[in-house]
Design a protein around this motif. Structure first.
Motif, mmCIF file in Angstrom:
data_model
loop_
_atom_site.group_PDB
_atom_site.id
_atom_site.type_symbol
_atom_site.label_atom_id
_atom_site.label_comp_id
_atom_site.label_asym_id
_atom_site.label_seq_id
_atom_site.Cartn_x
_atom_site.Cartn_y
_atom_site.Cartn_z
ATOM 1 N N PRO A 1 0.863 -1.155 0.068
ATOM 2 C CA PRO A 1 0.030 0.069 0.106
ATOM 3 C C PRO A 1 0.905 1.211 0.206
ATOM 4 N N LEU A 2 2.042 1.167 0.450
ATOM 5 C CA LEU A 2 3.030 2.362 0.494
ATOM 6 C C LEU A 2 3.406 2.855 -0.955
ATOM 7 N N ARG A 3 3.924 1.624 -1.594
ATOM 8 C CA ARG A 3 4.177 1.685 -3.024
ATOM 9 C C ARG A 3 3.008 2.341 -3.930
ATOM 10 N N GLN A 4 1.866 1.775 -3.714
ATOM 11 C CA GLN A 4 0.655 2.189 -4.250
ATOM 12 C C GLN A 4 0.676 3.780 -4.125
ATOM 13 N N ARG A 5 0.960 4.311 -3.058
ATOM 14 C CA ARG A 5 0.781 5.576 -2.638
ATOM 15 C C ARG A 5 2.130 6.501 -3.061
ATOM 16 N N LYS A 6 3.037 5.985 -3.697
ATOM 17 C CA LYS A 6 4.287 6.536 -4.363
ATOM 18 C C LYS A 6 5.099 7.191 -3.148
ATOM 19 N N VAL A 7 5.085 6.295 -1.946
ATOM 20 C CA VAL A 7 6.118 6.742 -0.893
ATOM 21 C C VAL A 7 7.485 6.326 -1.315
ATOM 22 N N GLY A 8 8.471 7.179 -0.810
ATOM 23 C CA GLY A 8 9.852 7.027 -1.080
ATOM 24 C C GLY A 8 10.446 5.596 -0.431
ATOM 25 N N LYS A 9 11.512 5.104 -1.318
ATOM 26 C CA LYS A 9 12.051 3.727 -0.934
ATOM 27 C C LYS A 9 12.656 3.964 0.667
ATOM 28 N N LYS A 10 13.260 4.893 1.048
ATOM 29 C CA LYS A 10 13.753 4.960 2.385
ATOM 30 C C LYS A 10 12.469 4.885 3.429
ATOM 31 N N GLU A 11 11.699 6.092 3.144
ATOM 32 C CA GLU A 11 10.190 5.751 4.108
ATOM 33 C C GLU A 11 9.534 4.538 4.117
ATOM 34 N N ALA B 1 -1.089 -9.380 7.466
ATOM 35 C CA ALA B 1 -2.148 -8.552 7.212
ATOM 36 C C ALA B 1 -2.553 -7.461 7.940
ATOM 37 N N LEU B 2 -2.619 -7.555 9.306
ATOM 38 C CA LEU B 2 -2.720 -6.526 10.134
ATOM 39 C C LEU B 2 -1.797 -5.241 10.095
ATOM 40 N N ALA B 3 -0.242 -5.786 9.877
ATOM 41 C CA ALA B 3 0.616 -4.688 9.489
ATOM 42 C C ALA B 3 0.460 -4.020 8.065
ATOM 43 N N ARG B 4 0.036 -4.795 7.283
ATOM 44 C CA ARG B 4 -0.198 -4.238 6.071
ATOM 45 C C ARG B 4 -1.378 -3.143 5.912
ATOM 46 N N ALA B 5 -2.294 -3.342 6.804
ATOM 47 C CA ALA B 5 -3.633 -2.489 7.028
ATOM 48 C C ALA B 5 -3.107 -1.013 7.748
ATOM 49 N N VAL B 6 -2.327 -1.184 8.644
ATOM 50 C CA VAL B 6 -1.969 -0.184 9.479
ATOM 51 C C VAL B 6 -0.671 0.633 9.141
ATOM 52 N N VAL B 7 0.207 0.153 7.951
ATOM 53 C CA VAL B 7 1.565 0.540 7.775
ATOM 54 C C VAL B 7 1.053 2.206 7.143
ATOM 55 N N ARG C 1 11.636 2.302 6.314
ATOM 56 C CA ARG C 1 11.487 2.500 7.661
ATOM 57 C C ARG C 1 10.068 2.220 8.364
ATOM 58 N N ARG C 2 9.041 2.470 7.409
ATOM 59 C CA ARG C 2 7.704 1.980 7.997
ATOM 60 C C ARG C 2 7.169 0.586 7.894
ATOM 61 N N VAL C 3 8.041 -0.129 7.113
ATOM 62 C CA VAL C 3 7.959 -1.516 7.154
ATOM 63 C C VAL C 3 8.532 -2.227 8.389
ATOM 64 N N GLY C 4 9.616 -1.706 8.714
ATOM 65 C CA GLY C 4 10.418 -2.061 9.832
ATOM 66 C C GLY C 4 9.595 -1.853 10.938
ATOM 67 N N ASP C 5 8.928 -0.661 10.969
ATOM 68 C CA ASP C 5 8.234 -0.223 12.231
ATOM 69 C C ASP C 5 7.028 -1.106 12.458
ATOM 70 N N ALA C 6 6.222 -1.693 11.356
ATOM 71 C CA ALA C 6 5.052 -2.320 11.359
ATOM 72 C C ALA C 6 5.319 -3.869 11.536
ATOM 73 N N LEU C 7 6.642 -4.272 10.992
ATOM 74 C CA LEU C 7 6.788 -5.558 11.625
ATOM 75 C C LEU C 7 7.104 -5.674 13.078
ATOM 76 N N GLU C 8 7.997 -4.922 13.656
ATOM 77 C CA GLU C 8 8.082 -4.750 15.061
ATOM 78 C C GLU C 8 6.590 -4.611 15.823
ATOM 79 N N LEU C 9 5.828 -3.732 15.219
ATOM 80 C CA LEU C 9 4.389 -3.695 15.852
ATOM 81 C C LEU C 9 3.839 -4.921 16.067
ATOM 82 N N VAL C 10 3.834 -5.933 15.071
ATOM 83 C CA VAL C 10 3.154 -7.093 14.987
ATOM 84 C C VAL C 10 4.054 -8.063 15.454
#
Length: 378
Positions: free
Chosen positions: A111-121, A155-161, A124-133
């Motif tokens: 979903p971040l790539r669909q929103r054109k978020v930069g690679k570094k961001e 699936a939860l991490a993908r929905a909140v990332v 960071r967000r994927v790492g945070d989401a993985l830690e969150l779950v």
């Protein structure tokens, strides 16, 4: 689409106004004029049996089903004409809906790539989401290499990332075994506390709804029967249906005459009975844990004779099933240890409960299914 804020400090308020859905060829509406206000940041559960309209309501909020009539508001803005991908709502499905050829990290990043978020961001967000779950070391695994519980965490991490203002969950634990389901219930509750966003959760599991929710909307035949906190719905159900669907209940039906509930085979004391003489058919609801075996210690209690049909041992308590002399079946939730007396199938017993332990509601079978027909639940 613009990149959403990376930190959602508060959830969104979601409102449904006269929300209706009629499927082509259907005999009646799947959702029939639903009004519901979901507070910002709360955990709202849509609870009901199959076909009650709860999932269709969730899908209309998500944008997966077109609205026949009515409005859906997100913080006051109407969503009805907005496509699902522009609503900024996270969605978690029962079947996980992960891409099998993508790693856990790539699924979360989608979903971040669909929103054109930069690679570094994204990293960071994927790492945070993985830690969150609690999947920090599993980012490179494919879904097939993960357990069912781990897949649902992805699936939860993908929905909140992407930091949605609300998370919609459609029976996300339905495919899991009991122990894993209970474990993930705790994880979902933790996520709600930590994220602070609005959760809208669909389930038909009453225990799950009671354990997780700030409030519950009970659906029936496309309409909402009652909305309240778990304690309000359990302790003061507004109808026969709510009382029997949410938890176990002993139900005695009859008419109120002379301040007593006349069942035709016994007369029972009940809270508010004196104020409801002649109002129509009623049901007296008594939860199993409020009934006691044996004779009461003082005056004013209801006492009925019954025959034990069977006893189910469940560790800290036992469920004693009985048939009262009037033919009505019921159950008592009794302690399985300590001073609780031992009973067996076929034994004659007396069952008692305090007059204020039960609650009067309309008898749905004969009162037009109107939960407001008899307002005696306060």
């Amino acid at each position: 689409m613009a990149d959403p804020a990376s930190d959602s400090s508060a959830g969104a308020r979601i409102e449904a106004e006269a929300l209706t859905k009629i499927f082509r060829g259907a005999a009646g509406p799947a959702v029939d004029g639903v009004d519901l206000a979901i507070h910002a940041g709360e955990f709202m559960t849509l609870l009901g049996p199959s076909g009650s309209g709860k999932t269709t309501t969730l899908n209309m909020i998500a944008g997966f089903e077109e609205v026949t009539s009515g409005r859906i508001l997100l913080d006051g803005s109407d969503l009805v004409r907005l496509p699902s991908y522009r609503r900024n709502l996270g969605m978690v499905f029962q079947n996980y809906a992960l891409f099998p050829h993508m790693t856990a990290a790539d699924n979360i990043a989608f979903p971040l790539r669909q929103r054109k978020v930069g690679k570094k961001e994204i990293a960071r967000r994927v790492g945070d989401a993985l830690e969150l779950v609690h999947l920090g070391e599993h980012g490179n695994r494919l879904p097939s290499q993960l357990s069912g519980g781990q897949q649902q965490r992805v699936a939860l991490a993908r929905a909140v990332v992407f930091a949605p203002r609300a998370l919609l969950l459609d029976e996300p634990l339905g495919a899991l075994d009991k122990k894993l389901r209970e474990s993930l219930q705790l994880e979902i509750a933790r996520l709600h506390r930590e994220l602070g966003i609005t959760f809208v959760f669909v389930t038909h599991d009453q225990e799950e709804a009671l354990a997780l929710s700030d409030r519950i909307a009970v659906f029936r035949n496309g309409r909402i029967e009652q909305v309240g906190t778990p304690a309000e719905l359990y302790e003061t159900p507004a109808s026969h249906f709510v009382a029997t669907f949410l938890g176990d209940s002993n139900i005695f039906t009859g008419q109120v005459r002379g301040g007593l509930v006349d069942t035709g085979w016994c007369e029972l004391h009940a809270r508010a009975a004196a104020d409801t003489d002649g109002t129509g058919p009623v049901a007296l609801v008594v939860r199993p844990e409020r009934l006691r075996l044996g004779k009461p210690g003082g005056p004013g209690a209801n006492v009925l004779s019954a025959t034990v049909t069977h006893v189910v041992y469940q560790g800290a308590f036992r469920r004693v099933f009985v048939r009262f002399d009037g033919g009505v079946t019921g159950q008592i939730r009794d302690t399985a240890t300590g001073e609780g007396r031992t009973v067996a199938a076929g034994e004659r017993v007396e069952v008692h409960w305090a007059a204020d332990a039960g609650i009067l509601v309309p008898d749905d079978a004969t009162a037009g299914h109107d939960p407001q027909a008899l307002a005696v639940t306060s």
